[in-house]
Design an enzyme around this catalytic site. Structure first.
Site, mmCIF file in Angstrom:
data_model
loop_
_atom_site.group_PDB
_atom_site.id
_atom_site.type_symbol
_atom_site.label_atom_id
_atom_site.label_comp_id
_atom_site.label_asym_id
_atom_site.label_seq_id
_atom_site.Cartn_x
_atom_site.Cartn_y
_atom_site.Cartn_z
ATOM 1 N N ASP A 1 0.813 -1.224 0.000
ATOM 2 C CA ASP A 1 0.000 0.000 0.000
ATOM 3 C C ASP A 1 0.845 1.272 0.000
ATOM 4 O O ASP A 1 0.406 2.317 0.482
ATOM 5 C CB ASP A 1 -0.957 0.016 1.199
ATOM 6 N N ALA A 2 2.058 1.184 -0.549
ATOM 7 C CA ALA A 2 2.955 2.347 -0.525
ATOM 8 C C ALA A 2 3.476 2.706 -1.910
ATOM 9 O O ALA A 2 4.420 3.483 -2.037
ATOM 10 C CB ALA A 2 4.128 2.091 0.420
#
Length: 295
Positions: free
Chosen positions: A239-240
């Protein structure tokens, strides 16, 4: 009738004077009719980015020849320069990865059927069979690749084997986009690397807040007043990855977790559709972990 076919040039390089003039001069020399031109200079990073779209019928040679000639221009700006030349007359292709939740899948299928997204859906891969009928009703092949359950003693090895099957199916199509439409499985690092710049994820949170699992539950516990969704490129850092698009919707103290989930689904649909469209139209330029999006 005006031909709407376009050749799209995207170009990024270390910033310096004369870049715009050189590209504009090159296009003028070829007779290219510019219909879109966007620029961004990142002063902090020292990088320049541009997207140029020209009428294909104004260029007196093929797109391959245009690529060959532009390669010489790009080389003038050093080995770090990154560029592409694409032809809107050549359809883009995508494969979708799904699980049981239908909202993002249903939205994308509807937009493709209505001609609202410039893409050919080659296949949908699901780790559950639940959405197969929906997919096939739209004339798209559905592939069921089961993943092991949490209590399966062969869970880790089973996941490796399942992802290998997914990889083989995906690479059989060589798509321009691999869309994780609420796939809910973490891509292994080697697939993130192989599909870098092509794997697009929708996360049901306004990242970097509430990363990971159950973000609406996290948001409810925190008592937030805004919830959102994030479309980003998948990377090995969960999620980065580089963010393509985000949006939010207001909530209040009276909203339950199911209320947040329901409202959040609306945002997820819109954000994923926008992000995918911009990717397909070559409007997203990635530099490091940031993006420049020429909307």
């Amino acid at each position: 009738m005006v031909d709407d076919r376009r050749y799209v040039i995207t170009f990024s390089c270390p910033d310096r004077t004369g870049i715009v003039a050189r590209i504009a001069g090159f296009l003028a020399e070829t007779g290219a009719w510019i219909v879109e031109a966007a620029y961004h200079a990142d002063a902090q990073e020292g990088w320049f980015h541009t997207r140029q779209a020209v009428r294909a019928d104004s260029v007196p040679f093929s797109v391959d020849e245009l690529r060959s000639r532009f390669a010489e221009i790009a080389a003038e700006f050093g080995p770090e320069a990154v560029w592409r030349v694409t032809d809107t007359g050549e359809p883009k292709h995508a494969v979708l990865l799904v699980t049981r939740e239908p909202h993002c899948l249903h939205d994308l299928l509807g937009r493709v059927t209505a001609g609202e997204l410039p893409v050919v859906l080659d296949a949908v891969i699901g780790n559950h069979p639940d959405l197969g009928r929906l997919v096939e009703a739209h004339g798209v092949p559905f592939h069921h690749v089961p993943f092991p359950g949490a209590k399966d003693p062969r869970k880790e090895q089973g996941k490796v084997e399942a992802f290998e099957k997914v990889r083989q199916i995906v690479e059989g199509f060589a798509p321009d986009a691999i869309v994780l439409a609420r796939f809910m499985q973490i891509l292994p690092a080697h697939l993130c690397e192989e599909w870098a710049g092509r794997a697009i994820n929708i996360h049901h949170s306004f990242l970097p807040s509430f990363a990971g699992a159950r973000p609406y539950h996290q948001a409810h516990t925190r008592g937030v007043k805004l919830i959102g969704a994030t479309c980003h490129y998948a990377t090995a850092d969960l999620d980065a990855g580089p963010i393509i698009e985000q949006d939010v919707i207001r909530v209040d103290h009276g909203d339950t977790v199911p209320d947040m989930v329901r409202r959040g689904r609306d945002i997820e649909r819109l954000v994923l559709a926008r992000g995918l469209r911009w990717h397909l139209e070559d409007r997203v330029l990635v530099h490091g972990n940031k993006t420049v999006v020429f909307r």
